[in-house]
Design a protein around this motif. Structure first.
Motif, mmCIF file in Angstrom:
data_model
loop_
_atom_site.group_PDB
_atom_site.id
_atom_site.type_symbol
_atom_site.label_atom_id
_atom_site.label_comp_id
_atom_site.label_asym_id
_atom_site.label_seq_id
_atom_site.Cartn_x
_atom_site.Cartn_y
_atom_site.Cartn_z
ATOM 1 N N SER A 93 39.655 55.383 31.461
ATOM 2 C CA SER A 93 38.648 56.125 32.217
ATOM 3 C C SER A 93 38.001 57.118 31.261
ATOM 4 C CB SER A 93 39.298 56.864 33.387
ATOM 5 O OG SER A 93 40.169 57.865 32.900
ATOM 6 N N THR A 94 36.923 57.737 31.683
ATOM 7 C CA THR A 94 36.218 58.683 30.809
ATOM 8 C C THR A 94 37.067 59.893 30.448
ATOM 9 O OG1 THR A 94 35.216 59.717 32.749
ATOM 10 C CG2 THR A 94 33.930 58.014 31.642
ATOM 11 N N ASP A 95 38.095 60.186 31.266
ATOM 12 C CA ASP A 95 38.960 61.327 30.957
ATOM 13 C C ASP A 95 40.256 60.927 30.243
ATOM 14 O OD1 ASP A 95 39.963 60.112 33.216
ATOM 15 O OD2 ASP A 95 40.279 61.955 34.341
ATOM 16 N N GLY A 96 40.316 59.688 29.723
ATOM 17 C CA GLY A 96 41.441 59.286 28.884
ATOM 18 C C GLY A 96 42.637 58.696 29.604
ATOM 19 N N VAL A 97 42.493 58.325 30.871
ATOM 20 C CA VAL A 97 43.598 57.709 31.618
ATOM 21 C C VAL A 97 43.545 56.193 31.390
ATOM 22 C CG1 VAL A 97 44.577 57.298 33.905
ATOM 23 C CG2 VAL A 97 43.624 59.538 33.337
ATOM 24 N N LEU A 98 44.671 55.620 30.962
ATOM 25 C CA LEU A 98 44.746 54.179 30.752
ATOM 26 C C LEU A 98 44.629 53.468 32.094
ATOM 27 C CD1 LEU A 98 45.206 51.836 28.740
ATOM 28 C CD2 LEU A 98 47.661 52.097 29.175
ATOM 29 N N LEU A 99 43.694 52.504 32.190
ATOM 30 C CA LEU A 99 43.440 51.781 33.430
ATOM 31 C C LEU A 99 44.021 50.366 33.406
ATOM 32 C CD1 LEU A 99 39.681 52.759 33.791
ATOM 33 C CD2 LEU A 99 41.622 53.773 35.011
ATOM 34 N N GLN A 100 43.939 49.720 32.256
ATOM 35 C CA GLN A 100 44.367 48.327 32.142
ATOM 36 C C GLN A 100 44.608 47.991 30.683
ATOM 37 O OE1 GLN A 100 42.470 44.896 34.367
ATOM 38 N NE2 GLN A 100 41.586 44.537 32.360
ATOM 39 N N LYS A 101 45.542 47.067 30.446
ATOM 40 C CA LYS A 101 45.800 46.556 29.100
ATOM 41 C C LYS A 101 45.610 45.045 29.116
ATOM 42 C CE LYS A 101 50.059 48.121 28.762
ATOM 43 N NZ LYS A 101 51.366 48.540 28.249
ATOM 44 N N GLU A 102 45.176 44.514 27.980
ATOM 45 C CA GLU A 102 45.048 43.074 27.811
ATOM 46 C C GLU A 102 45.720 42.692 26.501
ATOM 47 O OE1 GLU A 102 40.965 41.757 28.113
ATOM 48 O OE2 GLU A 102 40.589 43.061 29.823
ATOM 49 N N GLU A 103 46.417 41.554 26.525
ATOM 50 C CA GLU A 103 47.099 41.061 25.334
ATOM 51 C C GLU A 103 46.734 39.597 25.134
ATOM 52 O OE1 GLU A 103 51.621 39.886 24.007
ATOM 53 O OE2 GLU A 103 51.360 41.567 25.385
ATOM 54 N N GLU A 104 46.242 39.281 23.950
ATOM 55 C CA GLU A 104 45.904 37.898 23.638
ATOM 56 C C GLU A 104 47.183 37.057 23.634
ATOM 57 O OE1 GLU A 104 43.083 35.759 20.405
ATOM 58 O OE2 GLU A 104 44.724 36.939 19.576
ATOM 59 N N ILE A 105 47.099 35.875 24.246
ATOM 60 C CA ILE A 105 48.245 34.970 24.271
ATOM 61 C C ILE A 105 47.792 33.570 23.861
ATOM 62 C CG2 ILE A 105 49.521 36.256 26.034
ATOM 63 C CD1 ILE A 105 48.578 34.105 28.081
ATOM 64 N N ASP A 106 48.738 32.744 23.474
ATOM 65 C CA ASP A 106 48.469 31.349 23.157
ATOM 66 C C ASP A 106 48.121 30.632 24.459
ATOM 67 O OD1 ASP A 106 48.850 28.514 22.755
ATOM 68 O OD2 ASP A 106 49.977 28.990 20.934
ATOM 69 N N VAL A 107 47.048 29.864 24.474
ATOM 70 C CA VAL A 107 46.622 29.186 25.698
ATOM 71 C C VAL A 107 47.696 28.235 26.227
ATOM 72 C CG1 VAL A 107 44.161 29.395 25.209
ATOM 73 C CG2 VAL A 107 45.376 27.361 24.455
ATOM 74 N N ASN A 108 48.561 27.764 25.354
ATOM 75 C CA ASN A 108 49.633 26.857 25.773
ATOM 76 C C ASN A 108 50.728 27.558 26.566
ATOM 77 O OD1 ASN A 108 48.462 24.547 24.529
ATOM 78 N ND2 ASN A 108 49.183 25.321 22.558
ATOM 79 N N THR A 109 50.702 28.886 26.588
ATOM 80 C CA THR A 109 51.714 29.636 27.342
ATOM 81 C C THR A 109 51.230 30.048 28.731
ATOM 82 O OG1 THR A 109 51.068 31.783 26.424
ATOM 83 C CG2 THR A 109 52.742 30.526 25.200
ATOM 84 N N LEU A 110 49.998 29.660 29.086
ATOM 85 C CA LEU A 110 49.501 29.968 30.430
ATOM 86 C C LEU A 110 50.366 29.253 31.470
ATOM 87 C CD1 LEU A 110 45.637 29.632 29.968
ATOM 88 C CD2 LEU A 110 46.858 31.687 30.710
ATOM 89 N N PRO A 111 50.674 29.914 32.576
ATOM 90 C CA PRO A 111 51.456 29.269 33.635
ATOM 91 C C PRO A 111 50.735 28.031 34.186
ATOM 92 C CG PRO A 111 51.288 31.622 34.029
ATOM 93 C CD PRO A 111 50.355 31.304 32.906
ATOM 94 N N ALA A 112 51.512 27.063 34.640
ATOM 95 C CA ALA A 112 50.958 25.821 35.182
ATOM 96 C C ALA A 112 49.997 26.083 36.335
ATOM 97 C CB ALA A 112 52.089 24.901 35.624
ATOM 98 N N ASP A 113 50.296 27.070 37.198
ATOM 99 C CA ASP A 113 49.408 27.378 38.326
ATOM 100 C C ASP A 113 48.015 27.775 37.844
ATOM 101 O OD1 ASP A 113 51.389 26.839 40.192
ATOM 102 O OD2 ASP A 113 51.933 28.954 40.463
#
Length: 157
Positions: free
Chosen positions: A80-100
């Protein structure tokens, strides 16, 4: 006089359209990022390398995204504009995506190739879903998919 007015209106309309096309993301220099965001990021990720900063919208509010590398992996942190962490994203190997998740993508985009994937997480690390980049013919799409495989959002890149 009339021609000049028409040219001015066309120019103004073009600028408006172009600025709206990139309204979702706007790359920034580090000096343009609020001090609270930089301090929070640097405190949490002191070993981060190759940082890029963007001004974005997150859940309808202005936010700042920091893309960075740490230990050879790519991450993004949304503040957020005041420095509060809202969300994190981490790159992953596409082969590790869940089957669903992969099954939902194959069902709605049967000809698509999955090119990149990221885990979406709350600030505490709880998984909320995935961001998946696909290529379908000449079109590139970004999908937001929840952990159960429901496609929540589709955007054209």
């Amino acid at each position: 006089m009339k021609t000049q007015r028409v040219i001015t209106l066309v120019f103004a309309a073009s600028l408006t359209i172009l600025s709206q096309a990139n309204a979702g993301e706007k790359e920034l220099s580090k000096s343009k990022v609020p001090k609270a965001v930089l301090e929070a990021f640097e405190k949490s990720y002191p070993n981060a390398k190759e940082m890029k900063f963007e001004n974005e919208m997150f859940e309808g509010k202005a936010a700042y995204e920091v893309e960075y590398k740490d230990n050879g992996k790519e991450y993004e942190a949304m503040y957020s504009t005041d420095g509060v962490l809202l969300q994190k994203e981490e790159e992953i190997d596409v082969n590790t995506l869940p089957a669903d998740v992969t099954n939902a993508i194959k069902k709605t985009h049967p000809e698509a190739k999955i090119e990149e994937a990221e885990k979406l997480m709350k600030p505490d690390g709880t998984l909320t879903g995935y961001e998946v980049d696909i290529k379908e013919g000449k079109k590139k799409l970004e999908l937001e998919v929840d952990a159960a495989g429901k496609i929540l959002k589709t955007e054209e890149d």
